[in-house]
Design a protein around this motif. Sequence first.
Motif, PDB file in Angstrom:
ATOM      1  N   SER A  34      72.853  28.071  20.898  1.00  0.00           N
ATOM      2  CA  SER A  34      74.049  26.913  21.660  1.00  0.00           C
ATOM      3  C   SER A  34      73.750  26.839  22.879  1.00  0.00           C
ATOM      4  CB  SER A  34      75.461  27.829  21.461  1.00  0.00           C
ATOM      5  OG  SER A  34      75.306  29.111  21.975  1.00  0.00           O
ATOM      6  N   ARG A  35      72.533  27.363  23.576  1.00  0.00           N
ATOM      7  CA  ARG A  35      72.222  27.393  25.033  1.00  0.00           C
ATOM      8  C   ARG A  35      71.608  26.057  25.293  1.00  0.00           C
ATOM      9  NH1 ARG A  35      72.384  32.530  27.722  1.00  0.00           N
ATOM     10  NH2 ARG A  35      72.826  34.018  26.129  1.00  0.00           N
ATOM     11  N   PRO A  36      71.743  25.402  26.150  1.00  0.00           N
ATOM     12  CA  PRO A  36      70.857  23.942  26.457  1.00  0.00           C
ATOM     13  C   PRO A  36      69.351  24.327  26.437  1.00  0.00           C
ATOM     14  CG  PRO A  36      72.674  24.534  28.256  1.00  0.00           C
ATOM     15  CD  PRO A  36      72.524  25.616  27.239  1.00  0.00           C
ATOM     16  N   GLU A  37      68.658  23.449  26.120  1.00  0.00           N
ATOM     17  CA  GLU A  37      67.279  23.657  26.119  1.00  0.00           C
ATOM     18  C   GLU A  37      66.715  24.127  27.195  1.00  0.00           C
ATOM     19  OE1 GLU A  37      63.089  21.200  25.183  1.00  0.00           O
ATOM     20  OE2 GLU A  37      64.959  20.253  24.483  1.00  0.00           O
ATOM     21  N   ALA A  38      67.094  23.587  28.507  1.00  0.00           N
ATOM     22  CA  ALA A  38      66.704  23.973  29.830  1.00  0.00           C
ATOM     23  C   ALA A  38      66.899  25.655  30.128  1.00  0.00           C
ATOM     24  CB  ALA A  38      67.281  23.166  30.800  1.00  0.00           C
ATOM     25  N   GLU A  39      67.820  26.011  29.386  1.00  0.00           N
ATOM     26  CA  GLU A  39      68.213  27.384  29.722  1.00  0.00           C
ATOM     27  C   GLU A  39      67.159  28.318  28.690  1.00  0.00           C
ATOM     28  OE1 GLU A  39      71.735  30.715  29.365  1.00  0.00           O
ATOM     29  OE2 GLU A  39      72.380  28.482  28.993  1.00  0.00           O
ATOM     30  N   VAL A  40      67.059  27.724  27.486  1.00  0.00           N
ATOM     31  CA  VAL A  40      66.178  28.473  26.729  1.00  0.00           C
ATOM     32  C   VAL A  40      64.625  28.571  27.117  1.00  0.00           C
ATOM     33  CG1 VAL A  40      65.237  28.453  24.223  1.00  0.00           C
ATOM     34  CG2 VAL A  40      67.721  27.878  24.633  1.00  0.00           C
ATOM     35  N   ARG A  41      64.331  27.445  27.782  1.00  0.00           N
ATOM     36  CA  ARG A  41      63.141  27.542  28.316  1.00  0.00           C
ATOM     37  C   ARG A  41      63.067  28.363  29.712  1.00  0.00           C
ATOM     38  NH1 ARG A  41      59.463  23.694  26.932  1.00  0.00           N
ATOM     39  NH2 ARG A  41      60.339  22.148  25.307  1.00  0.00           N
ATOM     40  N   ALA A  42      63.916  28.424  30.500  1.00  0.00           N
ATOM     41  CA  ALA A  42      64.123  29.228  31.449  1.00  0.00           C
ATOM     42  C   ALA A  42      63.826  30.949  30.931  1.00  0.00           C
ATOM     43  CB  ALA A  42      65.267  29.134  32.455  1.00  0.00           C
ATOM     44  N   ILE A  43      64.571  31.066  30.036  1.00  0.00           N
ATOM     45  CA  ILE A  43      64.725  32.654  29.338  1.00  0.00           C
ATOM     46  C   ILE A  43      63.348  32.792  28.720  1.00  0.00           C
ATOM     47  CG2 ILE A  43      65.474  33.943  27.535  1.00  0.00           C
ATOM     48  CD1 ILE A  43      68.180  32.615  27.780  1.00  0.00           C
ATOM     49  N   ALA A  44      62.749  31.606  28.183  1.00  0.00           N
ATOM     50  CA  ALA A  44      61.307  31.979  27.635  1.00  0.00           C
ATOM     51  C   ALA A  44      60.267  32.187  28.790  1.00  0.00           C
ATOM     52  CB  ALA A  44      60.927  30.799  26.810  1.00  0.00           C
ATOM     53  N   ARG A  45      60.305  31.414  29.897  1.00  0.00           N
ATOM     54  CA  ARG A  45      59.370  31.637  30.908  1.00  0.00           C
ATOM     55  C   ARG A  45      59.554  33.091  31.533  1.00  0.00           C
ATOM     56  NH1 ARG A  45      60.388  26.098  31.710  1.00  0.00           N
ATOM     57  NH2 ARG A  45      62.215  26.388  33.000  1.00  0.00           N
ATOM     58  N   GLN A  46      61.133  33.368  31.861  1.00  0.00           N
ATOM     59  CA  GLN A  46      61.226  34.679  32.442  1.00  0.00           C
ATOM     60  C   GLN A  46      60.650  35.930  31.479  1.00  0.00           C
ATOM     61  OE1 GLN A  46      65.490  34.530  32.554  1.00  0.00           O
ATOM     62  NE2 GLN A  46      65.444  33.162  34.497  1.00  0.00           N
ATOM     63  N   ARG A  47      60.764  35.950  30.279  1.00  0.00           N
ATOM     64  CA  ARG A  47      60.481  36.964  29.509  1.00  0.00           C
ATOM     65  C   ARG A  47      59.291  36.952  28.745  1.00  0.00           C
ATOM     66  NH1 ARG A  47      65.272  39.532  27.596  1.00  0.00           N
ATOM     67  NH2 ARG A  47      63.738  41.080  27.110  1.00  0.00           N
ATOM     68  N   PHE A  48      58.210  35.613  29.226  1.00  0.00           N
ATOM     69  CA  PHE A  48      56.775  35.766  28.532  1.00  0.00           C
ATOM     70  C   PHE A  48      56.005  36.594  28.748  1.00  0.00           C
ATOM     71  CE2 PHE A  48      52.498  33.802  28.626  1.00  0.00           C
ATOM     72  CZ  PHE A  48      52.384  33.545  27.450  1.00  0.00           C
ATOM     73  N   ASP A  49      55.953  37.089  30.214  1.00  0.00           N
ATOM     74  CA  ASP A  49      55.008  38.351  30.274  1.00  0.00           C
ATOM     75  C   ASP A  49      55.100  39.444  29.397  1.00  0.00           C
ATOM     76  OD1 ASP A  49      53.261  36.602  32.041  1.00  0.00           O
ATOM     77  OD2 ASP A  49      54.418  37.204  33.787  1.00  0.00           O
ATOM     78  N   GLU A  50      56.583  39.773  29.474  1.00  0.00           N
ATOM     79  CA  GLU A  50      57.297  41.113  28.926  1.00  0.00           C
ATOM     80  C   GLU A  50      56.555  40.777  27.301  1.00  0.00           C
ATOM     81  OE1 GLU A  50      61.261  43.354  27.622  1.00  0.00           O
ATOM     82  OE2 GLU A  50      61.477  41.545  28.901  1.00  0.00           O
ATOM     83  N   LEU A  51      56.967  39.650  26.719  1.00  0.00           N
ATOM     84  CA  LEU A  51      56.526  39.348  25.182  1.00  0.00           C
ATOM     85  C   LEU A  51      54.834  39.740  25.104  1.00  0.00           C
ATOM     86  CD1 LEU A  51      56.929  38.587  22.423  1.00  0.00           C
ATOM     87  CD2 LEU A  51      56.785  36.223  23.149  1.00  0.00           C
ATOM     88  N   ILE A  52      54.222  38.997  25.855  1.00  0.00           N
ATOM     89  CA  ILE A  52      52.800  39.378  25.790  1.00  0.00           C
ATOM     90  C   ILE A  52      52.461  40.896  26.189  1.00  0.00           C
ATOM     91  CG2 ILE A  52      50.436  38.772  26.971  1.00  0.00           C
ATOM     92  CD1 ILE A  52      51.585  36.653  25.197  1.00  0.00           C
ATOM     93  N   GLY A  53      52.886  41.428  26.820  1.00  0.00           N
ATOM     94  CA  GLY A  53      52.706  42.938  27.129  1.00  0.00           C
ATOM     95  C   GLY A  53      53.026  43.584  25.738  1.00  0.00           C
ATOM     96  N   LEU A  54      53.980  43.356  25.068  1.00  0.00           N
ATOM     97  CA  LEU A  54      54.357  43.941  23.766  1.00  0.00           C
ATOM     98  C   LEU A  54      53.517  43.765  22.820  1.00  0.00           C
ATOM     99  CD1 LEU A  54      58.215  43.323  23.598  1.00  0.00           C
ATOM    100  CD2 LEU A  54      57.005  45.558  24.184  1.00  0.00           C
ATOM    101  N   ILE A  55      52.698  42.508  22.826  1.00  0.00           N
ATOM    102  CA  ILE A  55      51.949  42.066  21.812  1.00  0.00           C
ATOM    103  C   ILE A  55      50.699  43.013  21.804  1.00  0.00           C
ATOM    104  CG2 ILE A  55      50.443  40.213  20.822  1.00  0.00           C
ATOM    105  CD1 ILE A  55      52.758  38.293  21.565  1.00  0.00           C
ATOM    106  N   ALA A  56      50.335  43.097  23.035  1.00  0.00           N
ATOM    107  CA  ALA A  56      49.067  43.752  23.632  1.00  0.00           C
ATOM    108  C   ALA A  56      49.163  45.265  23.456  1.00  0.00           C
ATOM    109  CB  ALA A  56      48.669  43.458  24.872  1.00  0.00           C
TER     110      ALA A  56
END
Length: 59
Positions: A34-56
């Motif tokens: 239910s979040r606007p696309e811009a907000e979802v993209r902002a969350i994705a950008r904010q959490r991207f490094d954390e996700l990559i760290g978990l994958i690694a």
Amino acid sequence: MVVTAVFENLGRTAARAQGYPELPLLALPHPMESRPEAEVRAIARQRFDELIGLIAEEV
């Protein structure tokens, strides 16, 4: 595994049941759909490094 916060416990339970008790899990805010696309993209950008760290991580 990526879940929203509401499903964090379920995700951990499912991972344990499948034999992956140490599976890295990233919990995002809930709800996402239910979040606007811009907000979802902002969350994705904010959490991207954390996700990559978990994958690694070695499990």
